[in-house]
Scaffold this active site. Sequence first.
Site, PDB file in Angstrom:
ATOM      1  N   SER A   1       0.829  -1.215   0.000  1.00 53.98           N
ATOM      2  CA  SER A   1       0.000   0.000   0.000  1.00 53.98           C
ATOM      3  C   SER A   1       0.860   1.260   0.000  1.00 53.98           C
ATOM      4  CB  SER A   1      -0.893   0.011   1.240  1.00 53.98           C
ATOM      5  OG  SER A   1      -1.666  -1.160   1.297  1.00 53.98           O
ATOM      6  N   GLY A   2       1.802   1.348   0.924  1.00 49.98           N
ATOM      7  CA  GLY A   2       2.614   2.557   1.065  1.00 49.98           C
ATOM      8  C   GLY A   2       3.550   2.759  -0.113  1.00 49.98           C
TER       9      GLY A   2
ATOM     10  N   GLU B   1       9.616  -5.460  -6.306  1.00 51.41           N
ATOM     11  CA  GLU B   1       8.689  -6.284  -5.520  1.00 51.41           C
ATOM     12  C   GLU B   1       9.004  -7.750  -5.805  1.00 51.41           C
ATOM     13  OE1 GLU B   1       6.117  -5.830  -3.123  1.00 51.41           O
ATOM     14  OE2 GLU B   1       6.340  -8.004  -3.186  1.00 51.41           O
TER      15      GLU B   1
ATOM     16  N   THR C   1       0.498  -6.827   1.764  1.00 59.23           N
ATOM     17  CA  THR C   1      -0.299  -7.596   2.717  1.00 59.23           C
ATOM     18  C   THR C   1      -1.782  -7.295   2.573  1.00 59.23           C
ATOM     19  OG1 THR C   1       1.532  -7.575   4.288  1.00 59.23           O
ATOM     20  CG2 THR C   1      -0.646  -8.065   5.177  1.00 59.23           C
ATOM     21  N   CYS C   2      -2.131  -6.024   2.522  1.00 65.05           N
ATOM     22  CA  CYS C   2      -3.541  -5.628   2.534  1.00 65.05           C
ATOM     23  C   CYS C   2      -4.326  -6.298   1.415  1.00 65.05           C
ATOM     24  CB  CYS C   2      -3.650  -4.106   2.440  1.00 65.05           C
ATOM     25  SG  CYS C   2      -5.345  -3.540   2.340  1.00 65.05           S
TER      26      CYS C   2
ATOM     27  N   CYS D   1      -6.337  -7.098   4.700  1.00 64.16           N
ATOM     28  CA  CYS D   1      -7.640  -6.401   4.717  1.00 64.16           C
ATOM     29  C   CYS D   1      -8.658  -6.916   3.698  1.00 64.16           C
ATOM     30  CB  CYS D   1      -7.472  -4.913   4.438  1.00 64.16           C
ATOM     31  SG  CYS D   1      -5.907  -4.200   4.914  1.00 64.16           S
TER      32      CYS D   1
ATOM     33  N   LYS E   1      -9.570 -10.749   3.848  1.00 66.18           N
ATOM     34  CA  LYS E   1     -10.183 -10.892   5.181  1.00 66.18           C
ATOM     35  C   LYS E   1     -11.626 -10.380   5.170  1.00 66.18           C
ATOM     36  CE  LYS E   1     -10.520  -7.712   7.688  1.00 66.18           C
ATOM     37  NZ  LYS E   1      -9.497  -7.078   8.464  1.00 66.18           N
TER      38      LYS E   1
ATOM     39  N   ALA F   1      15.125  -6.684  -3.518  1.00 69.96           N
ATOM     40  CA  ALA F   1      16.174  -5.655  -3.535  1.00 69.96           C
ATOM     41  C   ALA F   1      16.914  -5.623  -2.204  1.00 69.96           C
ATOM     42  CB  ALA F   1      15.547  -4.302  -3.814  1.00 69.96           C
TER      43      ALA F   1
ATOM     44  N   TYR G   1      -6.454  -7.490  16.709  1.00 69.49           N
ATOM     45  CA  TYR G   1      -7.341  -7.389  15.558  1.00 69.49           C
ATOM     46  C   TYR G   1      -7.514  -8.740  14.845  1.00 69.49           C
ATOM     47  CZ  TYR G   1      -6.824  -2.215  15.162  1.00 69.49           C
ATOM     48  OH  TYR G   1      -6.840  -0.862  15.350  1.00 69.49           O
ATOM     49  N   ILE G   2      -6.374  -9.341  14.477  1.00 65.27           N
ATOM     50  CA  ILE G   2      -6.435 -10.514  13.602  1.00 65.27           C
ATOM     51  C   ILE G   2      -7.085 -11.693  14.321  1.00 65.27           C
ATOM     52  CG2 ILE G   2      -5.033 -12.182  12.307  1.00 65.27           C
ATOM     53  CD1 ILE G   2      -3.071  -9.921  11.687  1.00 65.27           C
TER      54      ILE G   2
ATOM     55  N   GLU H   1     -10.849 -11.105  14.609  1.00 62.63           N
ATOM     56  CA  GLU H   1     -11.510 -11.188  13.302  1.00 62.63           C
ATOM     57  C   GLU H   1     -11.608 -12.637  12.829  1.00 62.63           C
ATOM     58  OE1 GLU H   1      -9.261  -8.439  10.889  1.00 62.63           O
ATOM     59  OE2 GLU H   1     -10.487  -6.740  11.539  1.00 62.63           O
TER      60      GLU H   1
ATOM     61  N   ARG I   1      -6.525  -4.901  23.802  1.00 58.76           N
ATOM     62  CA  ARG I   1      -5.875  -3.867  24.605  1.00 58.76           C
ATOM     63  C   ARG I   1      -5.740  -2.599  23.755  1.00 58.76           C
ATOM     64  NH1 ARG I   1      -0.461  -3.025  25.620  1.00 58.76           N
ATOM     65  NH2 ARG I   1       0.154  -4.880  24.460  1.00 58.76           N
TER      66      ARG I   1
ATOM     67  N   GLY J   1       0.540 -10.677  16.861  1.00 60.26           N
ATOM     68  CA  GLY J   1       1.229  -9.452  16.468  1.00 60.26           C
ATOM     69  C   GLY J   1       2.041  -9.623  15.200  1.00 60.26           C
TER      70      GLY J   1
ATOM     71  N   HIS K   1     -33.867   8.394  10.350  1.00 60.02           N
ATOM     72  CA  HIS K   1     -34.692   7.420  11.053  1.00 60.02           C
ATOM     73  C   HIS K   1     -35.290   6.414  10.096  1.00 60.02           C
ATOM     74  CE1 HIS K   1     -36.944   6.026  14.477  1.00 60.02           C
ATOM     75  NE2 HIS K   1     -38.050   6.059  13.774  1.00 60.02           N
TER      76      HIS K   1
ATOM     77  N   GLU L   1     -28.386   7.053  14.167  1.00 62.45           N
ATOM     78  CA  GLU L   1     -29.068   8.226  14.744  1.00 62.45           C
ATOM     79  C   GLU L   1     -28.883   8.283  16.258  1.00 62.45           C
ATOM     80  OE1 GLU L   1     -33.420   8.346  14.550  1.00 62.45           O
ATOM     81  OE2 GLU L   1     -33.440   6.165  14.319  1.00 62.45           O
TER      82      GLU L   1
HETATM   83  P1  NDP Z   1      -2.093  -6.920  17.564  1.00 62.20           P
HETATM   84  O1  NDP Z   1      -0.906  -6.160  17.927  1.00 62.20           O
HETATM   85  O2  NDP Z   1      -3.372  -6.207  17.294  1.00 62.20           O
HETATM   86  O3  NDP Z   1      -2.402  -8.004  18.678  1.00 62.20           O
HETATM   87  C1  NDP Z   1      -1.457  -8.951  19.060  1.00 62.20           C
HETATM   88  C2  NDP Z   1      -2.071  -9.815  20.119  1.00 62.20           C
HETATM   89  O4  NDP Z   1      -1.208 -10.891  20.412  1.00 62.20           O
HETATM   90  C3  NDP Z   1      -2.317  -9.062  21.426  1.00 62.20           C
HETATM   91  O5  NDP Z   1      -3.510  -9.517  21.978  1.00 62.20           O
HETATM   92  C4  NDP Z   1      -1.113  -9.469  22.258  1.00 62.20           C
HETATM   93  O6  NDP Z   1      -1.366  -9.459  23.625  1.00 62.20           O
HETATM   94  C5  NDP Z   1      -0.916 -10.902  21.808  1.00 62.20           C
HETATM   95  N1  NDP Z   1       0.443 -11.374  21.994  1.00 62.20           N
HETATM   96  C6  NDP Z   1       1.593 -10.727  21.690  1.00 62.20           C
HETATM   97  N2  NDP Z   1       2.650 -11.490  21.996  1.00 62.20           N
HETATM   98  C7  NDP Z   1       2.166 -12.640  22.503  1.00 62.20           C
HETATM   99  C8  NDP Z   1       2.757 -13.802  23.019  1.00 62.20           C
HETATM  100  N3  NDP Z   1       4.085 -13.936  23.066  1.00 62.20           N
HETATM  101  N4  NDP Z   1       1.969 -14.790  23.482  1.00 62.20           N
HETATM  102  C9  NDP Z   1       0.611 -14.650  23.444  1.00 62.20           C
HETATM  103  N5  NDP Z   1      -0.004 -13.563  22.964  1.00 62.20           N
HETATM  104  C10 NDP Z   1       0.762 -12.561  22.501  1.00 62.20           C
HETATM  105  O7  NDP Z   1      -1.634  -7.812  16.334  1.00 62.20           O
HETATM  106  P2  NDP Z   1      -2.384  -8.556  15.190  1.00 62.20           P
HETATM  107  O8  NDP Z   1      -1.454  -9.634  14.798  1.00 62.20           O
HETATM  108  O9  NDP Z   1      -3.765  -8.907  15.552  1.00 62.20           O
HETATM  109  O10 NDP Z   1      -2.435  -7.445  14.050  1.00 62.20           O
HETATM  110  C11 NDP Z   1      -1.292  -6.703  13.712  1.00 62.20           C
HETATM  111  C12 NDP Z   1      -1.675  -5.318  13.323  1.00 62.20           C
HETATM  112  O11 NDP Z   1      -2.266  -5.324  12.039  1.00 62.20           O
HETATM  113  C13 NDP Z   1      -2.726  -4.675  14.211  1.00 62.20           C
HETATM  114  O12 NDP Z   1      -2.168  -4.063  15.330  1.00 62.20           O
HETATM  115  C14 NDP Z   1      -3.382  -3.689  13.304  1.00 62.20           C
HETATM  116  O13 NDP Z   1      -2.697  -2.474  13.382  1.00 62.20           O
HETATM  117  C15 NDP Z   1      -3.263  -4.323  11.940  1.00 62.20           C
HETATM  118  N6  NDP Z   1      -4.532  -4.922  11.548  1.00 62.20           N
HETATM  119  C16 NDP Z   1      -5.600  -4.102  11.336  1.00 62.20           C
HETATM  120  C17 NDP Z   1      -6.809  -4.611  10.994  1.00 62.20           C
HETATM  121  C18 NDP Z   1      -7.957  -3.707  10.797  1.00 62.20           C
HETATM  122  O14 NDP Z   1      -7.749  -2.514  10.597  1.00 62.20           O
HETATM  123  N7  NDP Z   1      -9.190  -4.188  10.858  1.00 62.20           N
HETATM  124  C19 NDP Z   1      -7.025  -6.042  10.807  1.00 62.20           C
HETATM  125  C20 NDP Z   1      -5.840  -6.821  11.077  1.00 62.20           C
HETATM  126  C21 NDP Z   1      -4.658  -6.267  11.425  1.00 62.20           C
HETATM  127  P3  NDP Z   1      -1.139  -8.160  24.541  1.00 62.20           P
HETATM  128  O15 NDP Z   1      -2.240  -7.220  24.232  1.00 62.20           O
HETATM  129  O16 NDP Z   1      -1.188  -8.725  25.917  1.00 62.20           O
HETATM  130  O17 NDP Z   1       0.214  -7.624  24.177  1.00 62.20           O
END
Ligand code: NDP
Length: 458
Positions: A15-16, A35, A42-43, A48, A51, A115, A177-178, A181, A204, A261, A435, A440
């Site tokens: 994307s970027g 590339e 990814t998106c 995105c 998904k 690259a 998020y992932i 979802e 969180r 993550g 309505h 609303e």
């Molecule tokens: P996130 O950072 O959102 O969440 C990671 C999750 O994994 C958290 O709950 C975290 O817990 C947990 N975690 C991290 N390390 C460990 C570990 N060692 N053991 C167990 N649990 C762990 O990452 P995602 O992979 O879900 O998504 C990555 C990013 O991609 C998102 O932050 C978002 O910015 C983007 N995204 C956006 C979407 C959207 O816009 N709809 C959809 C999908 C992705 P804790 O909170 O305790 O650290």
Amino acid sequence: MSSFDYDLFVIGAGSGGVRASRIAAQLGAKVAVAEDRFYGGTCVNIGCIPKKLFVYASHFSEEFEDAARFGWTVGESRFDWPTLVANKNAEIERLNGIYERILKNAGVEIIDGRATVVDAHTVEVAGRQVTAEHILVATGGKPFLPDIRGREHAAISDDMFYLEEFPKRVVVVGGGYIAVEFAGIMKGLGAEVTQLYRGPHFLRGFDDDLRHFLATEMRKKGIDVRFNSTVECIEKRGGEVCAELSDGSEIAADLILYATGRVAKTEGLGLEAVGVELAENGAIKVDEAFRTSVPSIHAIGDVIDRVQLTPVALGEGMWLARHLFGETPAPFDYADIPSAVFSQPALASVGLTEAQAHEWHGEMDVYISEFKALKHTLSGSEERSFMKLIVDKASDRVVGAHMAGPEASEIIQGLAIAIKMGATKAQFDATVGIHPTAAEEFVTMREPVVRARDEAAG
Ligand code: NDP
């Protein structure tokens, strides 16, 4: 006349990278983009877009049930995973082609290959070295998996888009998020789903009320959401995988998805050798102009790990291209970025959470509405919706809006404009509602619940 082969060499057509390349070329720069995997990053390919297509697919099971009380007999329904994957793949291929054409039509040279950076102005790609006045690293991120025994038996989100067989029992590890979802997607498509999160409450960073509301709704839909649950190891036993938890229990499944993550994709790029500084988590460090510690090398998007969202990468790419080849815009503004989690029900937010608002501004009025959507008064579904506004008492400004429910992302996108413009609660109240809609509610919330919330927080 520049002595370099290119004005801008972009590594990564996600994307970027695509946005930066296109805008730079349109501003007259000579641009190449390298590339090594797929156009759109990814998106478009494993994020995105596919998904969201899966989310649509997964909603049908409930739609069929909801239809009955509206007088419809739907008949026997059956879900065929290979059909969904094949149709999704065809759409993604179409989008890949569009991305390629966008670049070509803008006059960007596309180089297929991986690259690496050789020095501050030189890149090696497809067996040759080329020079550029500016190099842009837009390589994105990749899933992070904790170092546990048996992790090779876990799936990552990339895999979910190409599974050969639909798993009947799924364990999702993570609470971001992932994870949320895919828990919803797999459940909606018919799997038995358990979601394990290591902390006391998932998502969180989102507003606490929203997080609690979503957990309740997901459980009502039959997802086994477990908090304070940590996986010790994964074992493969015959055709199944088994997660062993720290409390000694085990869960057997057909698939264990780790969504714990994402980390920056910087390995093998040669960055450290040329002096590009990385943060502890591997992300590239940049200043406010997306310049790395080597001034001719820039980085944007997930690889800098500021906000891992496609629209942010697009904005950063556009900002950088204009800064380098046009007029420098005002600094990129990260305030009030709306985002949605395509959970079921969907969740979306803009601005501050209640906790952040109290911490940053002091006294707040909080407005909450929780209700059953009109559709479900007839459908028989027990799903509820939730909305929340956070208002700074001193200025009357609405500083946060949060929603869980159908179309939350569509509704919050509109509200994000008002919040970005600094709208007050009085202006929300002066807005006439449409309505009957769920949206609303956001312009008809009259009584703050702040006392109750303060007491709850205290
Ligand atoms: P996130 O950072 O959102 O969440 C990671 C999750 O994994 C958290 O709950 C975290 O817990 C947990 N975690 C991290 N390390 C460990 C570990 N060692 N053991 C167990 N649990 C762990 O990452 P995602 O992979 O879900 O998504 C990555 C990013 O991609 C998102 O932050 C978002 O910015 C983007 N995204 C956006 C979407 C959207 O816009 N709809 C959809 C999908 C992705 P804790 O909170 O305790 O650290």
